[in-house]
Every structure is written in C-alpha cells, then in structure tokens.
Design a protein around this motif. Structure first.
Motif, PDB file in Angstrom:
ATOM      1  N   TYR A 252     -14.330   2.011  -0.947  1.00 39.83           N
ATOM      2  CA  TYR A 252     -13.949   0.799  -1.671  1.00 39.83           C
ATOM      3  C   TYR A 252     -14.975   0.449  -2.743  1.00 39.83           C
ATOM      4  O   TYR A 252     -14.625   0.051  -3.846  1.00 39.83           O
ATOM      5  CB  TYR A 252     -13.775  -0.377  -0.710  1.00 39.83           C
ATOM      6  CG  TYR A 252     -13.068  -1.534  -1.390  1.00 39.83           C
ATOM      7  CD1 TYR A 252     -11.682  -1.573  -1.417  1.00 39.83           C
ATOM      8  CD2 TYR A 252     -13.776  -2.529  -2.039  1.00 39.83           C
ATOM      9  CE1 TYR A 252     -11.022  -2.601  -2.061  1.00 39.83           C
ATOM     10  CE2 TYR A 252     -13.123  -3.555  -2.692  1.00 39.83           C
ATOM     11  CZ  TYR A 252     -11.741  -3.596  -2.690  1.00 39.83           C
ATOM     12  OH  TYR A 252     -11.101  -4.603  -3.341  1.00 39.83           O
TER      13      TYR A 252
ATOM     14  N   LEU B 292      -8.027  -5.692  -0.686  1.00 41.42           N
ATOM     15  CA  LEU B 292      -7.500  -4.761   0.304  1.00 41.42           C
ATOM     16  C   LEU B 292      -8.119  -4.963   1.683  1.00 41.42           C
ATOM     17  O   LEU B 292      -7.746  -4.286   2.629  1.00 41.42           O
ATOM     18  CB  LEU B 292      -7.757  -3.319  -0.154  1.00 41.42           C
ATOM     19  CG  LEU B 292      -7.282  -2.952  -1.566  1.00 41.42           C
ATOM     20  CD1 LEU B 292      -7.604  -1.500  -1.864  1.00 41.42           C
ATOM     21  CD2 LEU B 292      -5.801  -3.215  -1.725  1.00 41.42           C
TER      22      LEU B 292
ATOM     23  N   PRO C  12     -10.900  -1.561   4.370  1.00 46.50           N
ATOM     24  CA  PRO C  12     -10.448  -0.393   5.113  1.00 46.50           C
ATOM     25  C   PRO C  12     -10.912   0.889   4.444  1.00 46.50           C
ATOM     26  O   PRO C  12     -11.404   0.878   3.315  1.00 46.50           O
ATOM     27  CB  PRO C  12      -8.925  -0.517   5.053  1.00 46.50           C
ATOM     28  CG  PRO C  12      -8.683  -1.180   3.728  1.00 46.50           C
ATOM     29  CD  PRO C  12      -9.826  -2.136   3.535  1.00 46.50           C
TER      30      PRO C  12
ATOM     31  N   VAL D 236      -4.354   4.654   5.956  1.00 44.65           N
ATOM     32  CA  VAL D 236      -5.396   3.634   5.895  1.00 44.65           C
ATOM     33  C   VAL D 236      -6.009   3.494   7.276  1.00 44.65           C
ATOM     34  O   VAL D 236      -5.286   3.363   8.276  1.00 44.65           O
ATOM     35  CB  VAL D 236      -4.844   2.280   5.425  1.00 44.65           C
ATOM     36  CG1 VAL D 236      -5.956   1.237   5.421  1.00 44.65           C
ATOM     37  CG2 VAL D 236      -4.219   2.393   4.044  1.00 44.65           C
ATOM     38  N   GLN D 237      -7.333   3.534   7.338  1.00 40.42           N
ATOM     39  CA  GLN D 237      -8.051   3.356   8.594  1.00 40.42           C
ATOM     40  C   GLN D 237      -8.835   2.057   8.546  1.00 40.42           C
ATOM     41  O   GLN D 237      -9.610   1.840   7.614  1.00 40.42           O
ATOM     42  CB  GLN D 237      -9.016   4.514   8.843  1.00 40.42           C
ATOM     43  CG  GLN D 237      -9.833   4.365  10.122  1.00 40.42           C
ATOM     44  CD  GLN D 237     -10.853   5.483  10.299  1.00 40.42           C
ATOM     45  OE1 GLN D 237     -10.835   6.458   9.576  1.00 40.42           O
ATOM     46  NE2 GLN D 237     -11.737   5.318  11.270  1.00 40.42           N
TER      47      GLN D 237
ATOM     48  N   TYR E 220      -4.188  -7.105   7.078  1.00 38.40           N
ATOM     49  CA  TYR E 220      -4.236  -6.525   5.743  1.00 38.40           C
ATOM     50  C   TYR E 220      -2.965  -6.921   5.001  1.00 38.40           C
ATOM     51  O   TYR E 220      -1.877  -6.432   5.310  1.00 38.40           O
ATOM     52  CB  TYR E 220      -4.345  -5.004   5.816  1.00 38.40           C
ATOM     53  CG  TYR E 220      -5.534  -4.529   6.624  1.00 38.40           C
ATOM     54  CD1 TYR E 220      -6.785  -4.372   6.035  1.00 38.40           C
ATOM     55  CD2 TYR E 220      -5.399  -4.251   7.985  1.00 38.40           C
ATOM     56  CE1 TYR E 220      -7.875  -3.950   6.780  1.00 38.40           C
ATOM     57  CE2 TYR E 220      -6.487  -3.827   8.731  1.00 38.40           C
ATOM     58  CZ  TYR E 220      -7.717  -3.682   8.126  1.00 38.40           C
ATOM     59  OH  TYR E 220      -8.795  -3.264   8.865  1.00 38.40           O
TER      60      TYR E 220
ATOM     61  N   TRP F 235      -2.370  -6.488   1.639  1.00 37.75           N
ATOM     62  CA  TRP F 235      -2.059  -5.427   0.675  1.00 37.75           C
ATOM     63  C   TRP F 235      -1.076  -5.917  -0.379  1.00 37.75           C
ATOM     64  O   TRP F 235      -0.154  -5.210  -0.775  1.00 37.75           O
ATOM     65  CB  TRP F 235      -1.527  -4.180   1.392  1.00 37.75           C
ATOM     66  CG  TRP F 235      -2.581  -3.516   2.219  1.00 37.75           C
ATOM     67  CD1 TRP F 235      -3.922  -3.501   1.993  1.00 37.75           C
ATOM     68  CD2 TRP F 235      -2.381  -2.758   3.423  1.00 37.75           C
ATOM     69  NE1 TRP F 235      -4.581  -2.794   2.967  1.00 37.75           N
ATOM     70  CE2 TRP F 235      -3.669  -2.325   3.863  1.00 37.75           C
ATOM     71  CE3 TRP F 235      -1.264  -2.410   4.161  1.00 37.75           C
ATOM     72  CZ2 TRP F 235      -3.835  -1.560   5.010  1.00 37.75           C
ATOM     73  CZ3 TRP F 235      -1.431  -1.651   5.308  1.00 37.75           C
ATOM     74  CH2 TRP F 235      -2.711  -1.225   5.724  1.00 37.75           C
TER      75      TRP F 235
ATOM     76  N   MET G  88       0.853  -1.180   0.000  1.00 40.52           N
ATOM     77  CA  MET G  88       0.000   0.000   0.000  1.00 40.52           C
ATOM     78  C   MET G  88       0.895   1.237   0.000  1.00 40.52           C
ATOM     79  O   MET G  88       1.739   1.405   0.879  1.00 40.52           O
ATOM     80  CB  MET G  88      -0.901   0.003   1.232  1.00 40.52           C
ATOM     81  CG  MET G  88      -1.862   1.184   1.291  1.00 40.52           C
ATOM     82  SD  MET G  88      -3.103   1.167  -0.026  1.00 40.52           S
ATOM     83  CE  MET G  88      -4.112  -0.215   0.508  1.00 40.52           C
TER      84      MET G  88
ATOM     85  N   LEU H 103       1.638   4.969   0.612  1.00 40.93           N
ATOM     86  CA  LEU H 103       1.147   6.037   1.478  1.00 40.93           C
ATOM     87  C   LEU H 103       2.086   7.228   1.355  1.00 40.93           C
ATOM     88  O   LEU H 103       3.185   7.234   1.918  1.00 40.93           O
ATOM     89  CB  LEU H 103       1.085   5.568   2.935  1.00 40.93           C
ATOM     90  CG  LEU H 103       0.239   4.319   3.227  1.00 40.93           C
ATOM     91  CD1 LEU H 103       0.361   3.935   4.683  1.00 40.93           C
ATOM     92  CD2 LEU H 103      -1.202   4.544   2.850  1.00 40.93           C
TER      93      LEU H 103
ATOM     94  N   LEU I 267      -9.621   4.171   2.779  1.00 41.22           N
ATOM     95  CA  LEU I 267      -8.404   4.718   2.185  1.00 41.22           C
ATOM     96  C   LEU I 267      -8.478   6.239   2.264  1.00 41.22           C
ATOM     97  O   LEU I 267      -9.359   6.851   1.667  1.00 41.22           O
ATOM     98  CB  LEU I 267      -8.261   4.254   0.737  1.00 41.22           C
ATOM     99  CG  LEU I 267      -8.314   2.735   0.508  1.00 41.22           C
ATOM    100  CD1 LEU I 267      -8.111   2.408  -0.957  1.00 41.22           C
ATOM    101  CD2 LEU I 267      -7.282   2.027   1.367  1.00 41.22           C
TER     102      LEU I 267
ATOM    103  N   ALA J  15      -4.598   7.014  -0.622  1.00 44.95           N
ATOM    104  CA  ALA J  15      -3.783   5.815  -0.436  1.00 44.95           C
ATOM    105  C   ALA J  15      -4.151   4.830  -1.532  1.00 44.95           C
ATOM    106  O   ALA J  15      -5.315   4.722  -1.912  1.00 44.95           O
ATOM    107  CB  ALA J  15      -4.050   5.206   0.939  1.00 44.95           C
TER     108      ALA J  15
END
Length: 684
Positions: free
Chosen positions: A657, A397, A406, A212-213, A390, A392, A205, A207, A408, A412
């Motif tokens: 997503y 995802l 998650p 990412v949460q 995760y 990734w 991923m 960033l 994004l 992200a």
C-alpha cells in the motif's frame, strides 16, 4: 440486488447528448454573475469535444484531456495547461463575476485549483438550452447552476447535492437514478437523446486472478480458532471462461500448510452459479452446496455466521442453509478474499474468483438474522465484535476498524462496476433511498499511464541527477514487500511519474505548480500558491523571531498537506491550508521543530512521508483537517484521518500500500523537494 455503495451518473457517448430542462436557469449575457459546477469522469480523450454547452459558441469542453472554455466575445477559446485524468472523478467549476454590462471575470477550476482565468468584455448573450455531451465520452453527476459567483469558501468540491439556497438555480444530480431538477425550483427534467442514459456505479475491489489478504498486523486468528465468527461481502461474479475451474472462492480461512479450514463461494455448472462450501480438518473433509443458478454480472450479498455448532449461510439477507458442523482451530490461519490459501501453488494461493467484491466484514461473534440484513446496508466498523471491515468504495482501502491496510495480491485493484438502474433493487428491509458511495478519488496533477514506452529523463530538471537517483533508490526497499507481479509495474509508474513531475516542475513563476512558498513583504510573511497562471497570494503571517525559517516550515507543511489531499481524493484550497496551519505551527515550538527536522533531511522518496508523520505525531493534523474540510459529510474527514494513520504506520514497515501511495505522490513529490531545497540560511 443493489450493493451497499452505489450512486447514479449520467452517461454519454460520442454522438449522444442530454438536454437540461426547457429553459436556461442562469443569465449568460455577461451582465449577471453565475456559477456552473459538475462532477466529471471522462473516459477517453476528446478533441475539441463539448462537455457543457449553450448554443454553439458557449461551452466548457475538452481538447484531448485539457479543459477548454469558450464564452461568446472571446477572441479565441481558452485552454488549460494541465490535463484531466481519464476514468477519474474530478470537480469542474466555472465562476463568472460580472463587472458591468456584458463584461466580467471568469475562473475555471478543477478540484479547487484554477486552471483557466481571465476577464472579458463585449460578452455576447447566449440563451440556448444547456446540454451535456454531444462529442465527448464521459459521465456526469451533480450538475449545478447558481445565479451568483460562488464566494471563495464555497468553491471546494463536495460530493453531495448542493444545499438549497436563494442562488441555486438548478441541479441535475442523477445520483439516485432520476433525471429531474433537485434544486427545489422544479425546472424541467433532463431529456436523454441519441442513447444517452443514467447508469448506476458501484466502486469495488476488482479481483481477476487476484485476492486481498487482511493485514497480518490485525491478528485475525480470533476468528479462526474454532470459536464463533461471522463473515460477509457483496460480490459481482464475471461470466466464466473456458479455462477456469468450476469453483469461485469469495472468502476463505485456511492453514496453507495442511489445508485445514474452510472456503466459501460459488460453483459454475454451465448455466449459472451455485453456492458452495467446503470444510477440512484432521482426518475429514466435507462439502455442501445449493443449486441456485445465479446469473453472472449481478450483485449479491453472501454472509456466513458460526455459533460454535451450526454454520448459517445467508444469500441476499435471507437464510439459505443451516449446516451442523464443527470448525477446526487453525495453527496458522490465513484469511483471503477472492482466493483460497494453498502452499502447494505458486504465490501461496489459488486465485479462482473473477469479479468484484465490496463491503467485506469479519466478526468475532455470530450475527443474528436481523444483523445480517442490517449490515448489508450500513457500516459495521463500530459494531460489537467487528474486527475488520473493508468498504472498498473509494481511495481508502484499509480495515476501517484498525486502520491497517490489506495486502493486495496479484494486482488486485479498485474499480467501478456499471449497471443500469433497472438492475438495481434495494436489499431487504432497506428503503428506496439510494445508499451513495463515498467521495470518488481524483488528483490535481496528470498521472503517467501504464505504457510500453518509458518516459525519458527530462532535459531540464529543477533538482540534480544525483538527487533523482537517490529518490529512485529509496523506493526500492519499499518495493521489497510487494508481490513480484506488481513490483515492476509500480517501479515503472514511480519512475515515469517522477520524470513527468521533473519535466513540468518549472511553472510560470519559477516554482512547480502546486507549491506553496512565501517571502518577506514589509512586516509580514506572504504565502503564494504557485498555479499554472503564476503565483497567487493565499495567506499572510505577522513577522516574528526567525520568521523566514517559520515561514519556510509552514510552506513545507502546507504543500505536503495539499499534495496528500490530492492523493486522498479531496479538494483543497491553498488559502485554507495556510490559514489552518499558520497559528498551529507558529504557536507550537515542538511541532515547528519536528516538521523542520523532517524537512531538513535528505531529499529522497520518503521525504513527504516524514513530513506528514511529523505533523501526525505532533497531534495537529486532526485540527488542520477540521479547519479545512467543509460540508456535512463527516466520513470525508474520517477517511482522510485513516489514510494519515496508514501512511504514518507504514512509514517504517513498507509494503504494497505504501508503494501505491508513493507512486501516486511521485508526480507531486517534486514540488515538495524543490521547496525543501530552498531552505533559508537561518534554518540550521
């Protein structure tokens, strides 16, 4: 260090080439059948460039992003109508079936869909060595040669080294970083010329001022209530810029309203990264660090475990710090990867990490030192106490424990980190056997690029302008939950893809390319897969009561399954889709009704989601995928099932997503809508 998910590929730039062995592994005279298959990731358009060639007139190449094929004896090289996707892995397969001396038929397919087909006589033999590259900019993996025409059931893309057999003549995998033939025949190794090389690719991923949460639906307060927990991730930090703060948050859990909680990550001191931890609670704030001088651009693994009295920090599987402390219980905990929750800044988070993350996990218990090392290189999603994981490392995802996607933040996005093999050593306690990535994602249809110029509305559209406007309007509620920085880009991508799909929807047989539709022929209902070369029969069903309606429903279901698989990144065969769905639908009245009702709805942007959800609720998708998917890699089916779960779960909730999934489906959505619009009159 080596991240958990990584694989090798041969890398060639313009002017570079790779010679495969010291002799041709197959007979190219036309008097013998053969197959050539390879995974390809083209980086940039090449005009009349070569991908795989033998001599000067036998080649599989590129014209822009269109595949080209030249077999000595052809009047002119053949060119595909559809384009490949840049920077996406796609499986290219050429099957030549000899019909006599110097003659035969050929089929060049991508991801299981034939793009160039025909027959040829007066084939002129080529005995030159096979080479990769020369005039292209691309990466290759699992380049295989068979001394026979692969049967239909073995032409689907599988992200693995082909199984040894009597017809597998050679295979240059590169996936473990080596250059030899892994077919078992021990042909000469590949020779890298003019700077071509093997590189290691790690999906992750990306960033960059993003984060990412974990999904709020996962209720991860269980690891933020002062009780024991563990957290881990692989990270690759970019070299810092002069405009960044010194701190780099890898993961954090805080109450954004009062700032209580902790952040853990890195601090740049001008020459390298050091470990950094901060802990805040009512009336106190503490910080710890360790001077390590980690170089930017390298992979490292960071883990923290808290047993209720002591926080233990591990770097690359080795204990680095033991810190006696007490974690506060947070009223409104927010977990973030790549940023720190902060209600005082725009967007509610301080984005300070620049780099890539992979294999992030959370536990509701403290891990032992041996477990930290174990889960550096193995999937922990089934482990006791693991509440979120995760990977990734591909198109999926989601949290692989719950299936929830998650959030994004601030664009992200998935990406790939490229490193040389020498910079990739295994984690402690792990053998030298390469831990490979999941199957890379690819799609069967060309996709709109992010571009300044918008795609114009097509002059000829298979559906009305009112229907098109309805589709665009139905996408707006989905965008409501998307962060502002992403909203306009996703809206533009969705519209551009939809317009491209409309412009290309009228295939040579009057149906969009990719559609599965049928008609009554005698006492059977015959299904056709509409390809760029026209309609190809892919299945039959005995006539029954209300056959046309049943046939239309199975056409809708099969088309939606194939379109979904193209988004997930799995190859498909139209004949397999039909053969797997036909008995399930024809034998299930309830499923027939649910799919039919979903398909009869208004043609808006959620049509495909409704059909997929109807199949999912009907309990049939697992059986369908089990019948369709081949190979021994069970994680393909697992990841596919997860995406179905996500799509079904997001159907009513929207979110970022789902916006991404719909944007990817938009180009293909037209095929389903056109098919739905052809509903038989007896399907009331």
């Amino acid at each position: 260090m080596r991240p958990m998910y990584q694989y090798g590929a041969a890398d060639v730039r313009y002017g570079q080439r790779i010679q495969l062995g010291t002799s041709s592994p197959i007979d190219l005279s036309g008097s013998a059948s053969y197959s050539i298959g390879f995974w390809l990731r083209p980086r940039a358009p090449a005009y009349d460039g070569y991908l795989v060639m033998s001599g000067m007139s036998y080649y599989i190449g590129l014209h822009g992003m269109q595949l080209t094929l030249s077999i000595p004896g052809m009047n002119t090289p053949q060119r595909s109508e559809l384009e490949l996707l840049p920077d996406q892995w796609q499986y290219v397969l050429l099957v030549f079936e000899s019909t006599g001396a110097n003659a035969g038929s050929y089929a060049l397919s991508v991801n299981g869909t034939p793009l160039i087909e025909g027959s040829i006589s007066r084939v002129t033999a080529s005995s030159g060595l096979f080479t990769l590259g020369t005039t292209t900019d691309a990466q290759f993996c699992n380049v295989a040669f068979w001394s026979a025409a692969l049967p239909e059931g073995e032409r689907q893309p599988v992200w693995d080294v082909p199984q040894p057999g009597s017809t597998l003549a050679a295979c240059y995998s590169f996936s473990d970083g080596s250059t030899g033939d892994v077919s078992g025949h021990n042909r000469g190794a590949a020779t890298f010329l003019e700077g071509a090389q093997v590189v290691m690719l790690a999906p992750a991923m990306r960033l960059v001022n993003a984060a990412v949460q974990p999904s709020p639906r996962d209720a991860l307060a269980v690891v933020a209530n002062g009780a024991p927990f563990s957290v881990q991730a692989w990270f690759n930090a970019h070299a810092p810029s002069d405009f960044q703060a010194a701190s780099r948050t890898v993961f954090a859990c805080k109450d954004p309203n009062n700032g209580y909680g902790f952040t853990m990550g890195l601090e740049w001191n001008g020459t390298g990264f050091n470990l950094q931890l901060s802990l805040s609670s009512a009336g106190s704030g503490e910080g710890w660090g360790h001077n390590l001088q980690l170089a930017p651009g390298d992979w490292h693994h960071l883990a923290a475990t808290y047993d209720g009295t002591t926080l233990s920090i591990y770097l690359d599987g080795v204990i680095d710090m033991n810190i006696p402390c007490t974690f506060p219980s947070l009223a409104a905990p927010v977990w973030l990867f790549g940023a720190s929750p902060d209600a005082s800044v725009a967007g509610g988070a301080a984005y300070d990490f620049q780099g890539h993350l992979q294999a992030a996990g959370l536990w509701s218990r403290a891990l032992s030192a041996s477990e930290v090392q174990q889960y550096m290189a193995s999937d922990p999603s089934d482990a006791e106490g693991c509440v979120a994981y995760y990977a990734w490392n591909g198109a999926i995802l989601a949290n692989q424990v719950t299936g929830n996607p998650p959030v994004l933040l601030n664009t992200a996005m998935p990406s790939i980190v490229v490193t040389p093999p020498a910079a990739s050593t295994p984690p402690p306690g792990v053998s030298n056997t390469l831990v490979t990535a999941v199957q890379p994602s690819y799609r069967n249809q060309p996709s709109a690029r992010w571009a300044a110029e918008e795609v114009p509305y097509p002059a000829q559209s298979p559906i009305s302008r009112d229907q098109v406007d309805s589709i665009l309007a139905a996408y707006e509620p989905v965008l409501a939950a998307v962060p502002g920085a992403m909203k306009d880009r996703l809206r533009s991508l969705f519209r551009n893809n939809l317009y491209l799909g409309l412009a290309r929807a009228n295939g040579p047989s009057g149906m969009p390319v990719g559609t599965i539709a049928g008609k009554v022929v005698g006492s059977e209902y015959v299904f056709y897969h509409h390809t760029a070369q026209g309609a190809v029969e892919c299945g039959r069903m005995e006539l029954a009561v209300d056959t046309e309606c049943i046939g239309w429903v199975i056409s809708v279901a099969a088309t939606s399954i194939c379109l979904l698989l193209s988004v997930v990144g799995l190859g498909f065969s139209a004949s397999k889709a039909v053969s797997a769905l036909r008995p399930l639908i024809s034998e299930s009245t309830a499923l027939l009704k649910s799919v039919g009702d979903a398909a009869k709805g208004t043609t808006d942007a959620s049509t495909v989601i409704r059909v997929i959800k109807a199949l999912y609720i009907g309990g049939t998708l697992g059986k369908v995928f089990g019948a369709m998917l081949t190979g021994s890699w069970y994680t393909i089916a697992l990841n596919c099932a997860m995406l179905i779960l996500m799509v079904a779960g997001l159907f009513t909730t929207g979110g970022a997503y789902l916006a991404v999934v719909l944007a990817q489906l938009a180009l293909n959505l037209v095929t389903l809508i056109v098919l739905i619009a052809q509903k038989p009159s007896n399907c009331c």
